[in-house]
Design an enzyme around this catalytic site. Structure first.
Site, PDB file in Angstrom:
ATOM      1  N   HIS A  49      18.956  63.140   9.514  1.00 31.70           N
ATOM      2  CA  HIS A  49      18.779  64.490  10.088  1.00 31.70           C
ATOM      3  C   HIS A  49      18.186  65.468   9.072  1.00 31.70           C
ATOM      4  CE1 HIS A  49      20.922  63.571  13.849  1.00 31.70           C
ATOM      5  NE2 HIS A  49      21.682  62.804  13.095  1.00 31.70           N
ATOM      6  N   ASN A 122      23.856  64.402  19.829  1.00 31.46           N
ATOM      7  CA  ASN A 122      22.435  64.055  19.877  1.00 31.46           C
ATOM      8  C   ASN A 122      21.875  64.394  21.256  1.00 31.46           C
ATOM      9  OD1 ASN A 122      22.022  62.950  17.281  1.00 31.46           O
ATOM     10  ND2 ASN A 122      22.826  60.966  17.907  1.00 31.46           N
ATOM     11  N   TYR A 332      30.771  63.194   7.420  1.00 31.01           N
ATOM     12  CA  TYR A 332      30.047  64.477   7.434  1.00 31.01           C
ATOM     13  C   TYR A 332      30.542  65.433   6.349  1.00 31.01           C
ATOM     14  CZ  TYR A 332      27.179  63.336  11.452  1.00 31.01           C
ATOM     15  OH  TYR A 332      26.234  62.766  12.264  1.00 31.01           O
TER      16      TYR A 332
END
Ligand code: NDP
Length: 480
Positions: A49, A122, A332
């Site tokens: 990303h 997404n 993350y």
């Protein structure tokens, strides 16, 4: 103009030299600071990303969902919560083209009064793999070959053809939904199943769908190829320009809700991120609307430094047992600590806005608030420090079974929904474009890999597989 320590700069065009030709003096601290800071302008690029665009706006509740969740930001029709959203491609580097065939990231940060809630999804309702142990391998195959530093169709299809659970997402990726025309013209999905719980301590499972109010619109393969060259920043530009001209894009948030009892009996594993919950089984329900009406005033400050994490929950919302989700809960925040530092949640775009952060974590690199002053830095304490709020957390829940590396138990399920997509959701033109898009890419892979992948398409749907085989020039003998 000043130096970074705030002293006035008298001249920003001429370095301090000894005599007219030089040399340059090290005592020109303004020059030294300017060069040194320039050398440090880049932070680590996101490993996935990397290329993205962002915007701010708000979310407004349109349906009362308080019987399923006690999340305050969802508690009342008409309630508005500030949001920041980042859209992205996945596999390419920071300078790659927006029109590449790739899933698109769709990450939303809700600045709620209970703290920040992030929904990090997404533009596809499913994912390629269901186990986080496979994620680094999968991403390597979408990146560059170690020797040549080139993207490589053999790597790409080798892994996918050895990972049949990917067939559903592969079929979406190679439909024209794999090349959205703009970020405004695509849906966003929470993808994972999440858990909601209410004031009574009952829990439910939930799937989120952000449906674009602009309508789904995609590039064909040929249009995407042209756009990649013509304007590599096409989607970034489109989003920025639409907001700048006063045409803010919006999305309708829908949810599907499943009870825990239903989850135990459901015909698909409801926590498998390679599966959807078919609408016929679990109808979608409109619950809100998100509007993006503010462009960032500084890209680096707001978009590059934005740190979304599926682990940012608020009371009323929690994780489900989805294995990929569980992996992301770790991965993350870990990526953000690496990329931005241990105090990344203090950066303005990441800090709570409607709630106050208050705990006993202290110090660390680049702590730039007051470090919580002279308050106590341990718990329990007798000095009035912040206290946990009993009962505010997720209700206890049962877990069962043996611990171990457990293989998936329904492998034949992997083909069902890809087949449904091809037969039921797609129109003739979608099917034709899907086959063409696959042939154009898979045709670059080695023949034995093509054959292995076609056998997977055949299992999803006989016609689907046969059309790909035909496009690749594979014979019945090849596929025997
Ligand atoms: P439905 O006919 O009720 O729904 C099909 C959904 O497929 C549509 O609502 C649309 O989702 C989506 N869709 C339509 N065209 C395409 C396309 N070319 N590429 C990708 N998605 C498309 O059927 P089911 O719910 O029974 O699902 C059938 C198949 O549809 C699934 O196996 C899955 O592949 C796909 N799908 C299902 C979704 C779900 O949550 N049930 C969501 C998205 C896809 P949308 O309205 O979200 O645009």
């Amino acid at each position: 103009m000043t130096t970074n320590n705030g002293a006035v700069v008298d001249n920003d065009l001429n370095s301090v030299t000894a005599g007219l030709p030089g040399p340059v003096l090290i005592q020109d601290v303004h020059l030294v600071e300017k060069l040194a800071h320039f050398n440090r302008e880049r932070i680590p690029e996101r490993v996935v990303h990397a290329k993205g665009a962002g915007a701010g706006g708000y979310f407004e509740v349109t349906k009362d969902v308080s019987k399923w969740t006690k999340a305050k930001f969802l508690s009342k029709v008409g309630k508005r919560t500030e949001v920041f959203v980042r859209f992205s491609t996945v596999g390419g580097e920071k300078g790659s083209a927006d029109a590449e065939r790739d899933p698109r990231g769709f990450a939303v940060k809700f600045y709620t009064e209970d703290g920040n809630y992030d929904l990090v999804g997404n533009n596809t309702p499913v994912f390629f793999i269901r186990d986080p142990l496979k994620f680094p391998d999968f991403i390597h195959t979408q990146k560059r070959k170690p020797g040549s530093n080139l993207k490589d169709a053999d790597m790409f299809w080798d892994f996918l053809s050895l990972t049949p659970e990917s067939i559903h997402q592969v079929s979406i990726l190679f439909s024209d939904r794999g090349t959205p025309r703009t970020y405004r013209n695509m849906n966003g999905y929470g993808s994972h199943t999440y858990k909601w719980y209410n004031d009574a301590g009952e829990h439910f499972y939930v799937k989120y769908h952000f449906k674009t109010d602009q309508g789904v619109d995609n590039f064909t393969m040929e249009e995407a190829e042209v756009m990649k060259g013509k304007d590599p920043d096409s989607a970034t530009r489109d989003l920025y320009d639409a907001i700048a001209r006063g045409d803010p894009p919006s999305w309708t948030l829908q949810v599907q809700i499943m009870t825990p009892e239903e989850a135990e009996e459901y015909r698909f594993d409801p926590f498998d991120v390679t599966k959807v919950w078919p609408h016929g089984d679990y109808p979608v329900m409109d619950i809100g609307r998100m509007v993006l009406d503010r462009n960032p005033s500084n890209y680096f400050a707001e978009v590059e430094q934005a740190a979304f994490s599926p682990s940012n929950f608020v009371p009323g919302i929690a994780a489900s047992p989805d294995k990929m989700l569980q992996g992301r809960l770790f991965a993350y925040p870990d990526a953000h600590r690496y990329r931005l530092g241990a105090n990344y949640t203090q950066l303005p775009v990441n800090a709570p806005k409607a709630a106050k952060m208050d705990n006993y974590q202290r110090d660390g690199p680049m702590r730039f608030d007051g470090n919580l002053g002279d308050g106590p830095n341990y718990w329990p304490n007798s000095f009035g420090g912040p206290e946990p709020v009993p009962g505010s957390g997720e209700p206890m829940f049962n877990v069962y079974g043996k611990a171990g590396r457990q293989p998936y138990v329904h492998p034949n399920d992997d083909y069902v929904q890809a087949g449904d997509l091809y037969r039921k959701a797609m129109k003739d033109q979608d099917r034709t474009n899907l086959v063409k898009n696959i042939v154009a890419h898979l045709g670059n892979a080695r023949k034995d890999i093509q054959i292995r992948q076609v056998k997977i398409f055949l299992k999803a749907d006989e016609e689907y597989g046969s059309r790909v085989a035909e496009g690749l020039g594979l014979s019945a003998a090849d596929l025997a």
